[in-house]
Design an enzyme around this catalytic site. Structure first.
Site, short mmCIF file in Angstrom:
data_model
loop_
_atom_site.label_atom_id
_atom_site.label_comp_id
_atom_site.label_asym_id
_atom_site.label_seq_id
_atom_site.Cartn_x
_atom_site.Cartn_y
_atom_site.Cartn_z
N PHE A 127 -56.12 63.64 -17.98
CA PHE A 127 -57.54 63.94 -17.81
C PHE A 127 -58.18 63.01 -19.05
O PHE A 127 -57.69 63.41 -20.18
CB PHE A 127 -57.56 65.39 -17.61
CG PHE A 127 -58.84 65.80 -17.41
CD1 PHE A 127 -59.53 65.87 -16.12
CD2 PHE A 127 -59.85 66.31 -18.46
CE1 PHE A 127 -60.77 66.01 -15.78
CE2 PHE A 127 -61.16 66.50 -18.29
CZ PHE A 127 -61.64 66.50 -16.92
N ASP A 198 -51.19 70.04 -23.51
CA ASP A 198 -52.36 70.70 -23.00
C ASP A 198 -51.80 71.45 -21.74
O ASP A 198 -51.14 70.96 -20.76
CB ASP A 198 -53.15 69.57 -22.66
CG ASP A 198 -54.42 69.97 -21.99
OD1 ASP A 198 -54.40 70.92 -21.24
OD2 ASP A 198 -55.42 69.36 -22.06
N TYR A 223 -60.72 78.72 -17.35
CA TYR A 223 -61.53 78.73 -16.21
C TYR A 223 -60.96 78.28 -15.02
O TYR A 223 -61.39 78.04 -13.90
CB TYR A 223 -63.00 77.92 -16.24
CG TYR A 223 -62.95 76.70 -16.84
CD1 TYR A 223 -62.58 75.44 -16.10
CD2 TYR A 223 -63.26 76.23 -18.23
CE1 TYR A 223 -62.55 74.21 -16.61
CE2 TYR A 223 -63.22 75.07 -18.77
CZ TYR A 223 -62.73 73.98 -17.79
OH TYR A 223 -62.60 72.57 -18.42
N LYS A 224 -59.64 77.57 -15.14
CA LYS A 224 -58.87 77.24 -13.85
C LYS A 224 -58.01 78.36 -13.55
O LYS A 224 -58.67 79.30 -12.75
CB LYS A 224 -58.01 75.92 -14.44
CG LYS A 224 -59.06 74.68 -14.67
CD LYS A 224 -58.15 73.57 -15.15
CE LYS A 224 -59.27 72.60 -15.26
NZ LYS A 224 -58.92 71.63 -16.35
N ARG A 372 -57.37 66.48 -3.55
CA ARG A 372 -56.66 67.57 -4.36
C ARG A 372 -56.86 69.08 -3.63
O ARG A 372 -58.09 69.41 -3.42
CB ARG A 372 -57.22 67.55 -5.81
CG ARG A 372 -56.69 66.42 -6.61
CD ARG A 372 -57.09 67.16 -8.01
NE ARG A 372 -57.94 67.84 -8.22
CZ ARG A 372 -58.58 68.14 -9.60
NH1 ARG A 372 -57.72 68.06 -10.57
NH2 ARG A 372 -59.83 68.96 -9.83
C1 LIG Z 1 -59.77 70.71 -17.15
C2 LIG Z 1 -59.07 69.88 -18.21
C3 LIG Z 1 -59.65 69.74 -19.44
C4 LIG Z 1 -60.98 70.22 -19.60
O1 LIG Z 1 -61.64 70.16 -20.98
P1 LIG Z 1 -63.04 70.83 -21.32
O2 LIG Z 1 -63.22 70.63 -22.78
O3 LIG Z 1 -62.97 72.45 -21.06
O4 LIG Z 1 -64.10 70.16 -20.83
C5 LIG Z 1 -59.16 68.99 -20.55
N1 LIG Z 1 -58.14 68.61 -20.31
C6 LIG Z 1 -57.21 68.68 -19.11
C7 LIG Z 1 -55.89 67.94 -19.14
C8 LIG Z 1 -57.84 69.24 -17.99
O5 LIG Z 1 -57.14 69.30 -16.87
#
Ligand SMILES: *Cc1c(COP(=O)(O)O)cnc(C)c1O
Length: 413
Positions: A127, A198, A223-224, A372
Site C-alpha cells: 500500500f 504493518d 478502521y478496517k 476486492r
Molecule cells: C489501510 C492502510 C494504511 C492506511 O494508512 P493511513 O495512515 O491510515 O492512511 C497504511 N498501510 C497499509 C498497508 C494499509 O492497508
C-alpha cells in the site's frame, strides 16, 4: 465438486460459532457488506458512545474530563486492550495517530538501532503510503539510506547483514497474500536487522502473535477489521526491549517524561509513552473502544477459520457460477496463504464493481483491474457470499455492467 446452493450456505451460518456477533453491528437492509477490509461496519453501540463522550463528558465535565474520564490515558488503555488481539503485552501498544505517522515514528526508531547500516527492505507493491512515508524519511535523513524494493519471493533473499530494517505488511492490501511473519522476522534478526510489520489487513481478521514472532515494531489501523470508525486512530507496537533505547523523533509533549512540568527541553517518557506525540482526537478514540471491545471478545482462531472458509466458499462459488466470464483469481487459492479478502482480476473490473454496488453488494476496485471482496468474519455470513456471487453472475450473464452509468469514474474507488 458438488454444486452448492443457498440452503447449503444457510446451514453453514447455523453452525457458525461467531454468528452471534453480527447482531452487534448496524448493517443496512439489503446490503451485503464486503468492504470491511477498507472501512469496518458500525457497531450498534457507537452512537451511545458518541453521546457519552460528547454530551456527558465534554458537554458536562469539560476540561475535567482529562482526569475524571481519564481521556489522557486513552491511547495506553486502548493499546492494552488491543494488545490481547495481536499477541503483545500490556504496555507495548498505543492507539494513537494514523498508521502512516506511526510508521514514520517506528521506522525512525528502528533505524537508530543499527545506525551504521543504511538499507531498508520493503515491498514495492505495498500500500503506497508505507513506501511514501519511508521515502520521505530517507530524504529527511539526507538520502543516506537506500530502500530495497523486493516482491514476495525475493524478500527473504534481499535480507542480509547489510540491512538495517525490514519493513513489510503482513497481508497484502490488494491480493490478500499473507507473508510468513515468523520466518521473515527470524531471518531479519539472524542478520542483525530490525523488523517492522504493518498489520492493517491482519489485526482483527486473524490471530497475530507479535511476541511469539519476536517482532520489534509494528503499526496498523483500527478502521478496517477493528471497526473503529472512519479515520479512527492507528496503533503502534514497540517491543519492551526497545523502550527507552530506540526513540522516535516526533518528540511532542505527550511523549515527555513530565508533560505538565512544561520544561523547555525534551526528556523522553519511560516505556511506550515515549512513542506518543501530542493531543489525541478523543471522540474518535472513544469510538475506537466500541470496536475493540467486540474484537477482544472474539476468539481470533475462530475468526481466522471463518475468514478462510468465507474466502474458500467465495472462490468455489465464483468457479461454479461465474466460470465463463473471464475472472482471474488474483489472491492465493490456498487459504493459509490468504488473509481475509479475495481479489478477482477482470479488464472491466471497475464497471462490474459499480454494477454490484448498485445492487447493494459492496466491495471495491483497485486500479488497474482488481475487484476486492473483504470478508469481515464478525458480521459477514455464508449466505451473504451466496448472494454476492449470484448477483455477480446475473450482472455478467445479462451484461448489466456495460450500462453507461457504471462506466463513469468516481473520485473514491
Ligand atoms: C489501510 C492502510 C494504511 C492506511 O494508512 P493511513 O495512515 O491510515 O492512511 C497504511 N498501510 C497499509 C498497508 C494499509 O492497508
Amino acid at each position: 465438486m458438488a454444486q452448492l446452493n443457498r440452503q447449503d450456505c444457510e446451514r453453514m451460518d447455523v453452525d457458525d460459532p461467531l454468528a452471534g456477533f453480527r447482531e452487534e453491528f448496524a448493517l443496512p437492509e439489503d446490503t451485503v457488506y464486503l468492504n470491511g477490509n477498507s472501512l469496518g461496519a458500525m457497531p450498534k453501540k457507537a452512537m451511545a458512545q458518541v453521546q457519552q463522550t460528547v454530551v456527558n463528558e465534554w458537554g458536562k465535565d469539560l476540561i475535567k474530563s482529562w482526569n475524571v474520564h481519564d481521556w489522557f490515558h486513552l491511547p495506553q488503555r486502548l493499546g492494552d486492550r488491543l494488545a490481547t488481539v495481536i499477541g503483545a503485552s500490556s504496555g507495548e501498544v498505543l492507539v494513537t495517530d494514523s498508521t502512516g505517522i506511526n510508521l514514520f515514528k517506528v521506522l525512525s526508531a528502528a533505524l537508530t538501532i543499527q545506525p551504521e547500516r543504511t538499507k531498508i527492505v520493503m515491498e514495492g507493491s505495498n500500500f503506497p503510503t508505507d513506501n511514501y512515508t519511508a521515502q520521505g524519511l530517507v530524504k529527511l535523513l539526507g538520502d543516506r539510506h537506500e530502500i530495497i524494493f523486493a516482491e514476495e519471493e525475493a524478500i527473504v533473499e534481499a535480507i542480509d547483514d547489510s540491512v538495517a530494517v525490514v519493513c513489510l505488511t503482513q497481508v497484502h492490501y490488494k491480493s490478500g497474500r499473507v507473508l510468513d511473519m515468523k520466518a521473515i522476522t527470524e531471518k531479519t534478526q539472524a542478520c542483525g536487522a530490525v523488523s517492522v510489520w504493518d498489520l492493517c489487513h491482519s489485526a482483527g481478521a486473524m490471530n497475530v502473535d507479535l511476541n511469539g514472532c519476536n517482532v520489534d515494531f509494528a503499526v496498523g489501523c483500527t478502521y478496517k477489521y477493528l471497526n473503529g470508525g472512519a479515520g479512527s486512530p492507528g496503533f503502534l507496537f514497540a517491543a519492551k526491549r526497545h523502550h527507552g533505547k530506540a526513540l522516535q523523533p516526533l518528540t511532542g509533549w505527550w511523549g515527555h517524561k513530565a508533560p505538565f512540568a512544561f520544561d523547555r527541553d525534551y526528556t523522553p517518557a519511560d516505556g511506550i509513552d515515549q512513542m506518543l506525540s501530542g493531543t489525541q482526537p478523543i471522540v474518535s478514540l472513544a469510538l475506537t473502544e466500541v470496536g475493540l471491545d467486540i474484537a477482544t471478545r472474539a476468539d481470533m482462531s475462530l475468526v481466522r477459520r471463518k475468514s478462510q472458509q468465507l474466502g474458500d466458499l467465495f472462490i468455489r462459488l465464483v468457479e461454479q457460477l461465474c466460470g465463463d466470464y473471464g475472472f482471474q483469481l488474483a489472491s492465493p487459492k490456498d487459504a493459509d496463504r490468504r488473509g481475509s479478502q479475495v481479489a478477482l482480476a477482470h479488464e472491466s473490473g471497475y464497471a462490474i464493481m459499480q454494477a454490484l454496488i448498485s445492487r447493494g453488494i459492496i466491495g471495491d476496485y483497485r486500479a488497474p483491474d482488481t475487484l476486492r471482496f473483504g470478508f469481515a468474519p464478525l458480521y459477514v455470513s455464508y449466505a451473504d457470499i451466496w448472494d454476492a456471487v449470484s448477483q455477480l453472475k446475473d450482472i455478467m450473464q445479462n451484461e448489466v455492467w456495460k450500462q453507461e452509468e457504471f462506466n463513469r469514474r468516481l473520485a473514491v474507488t
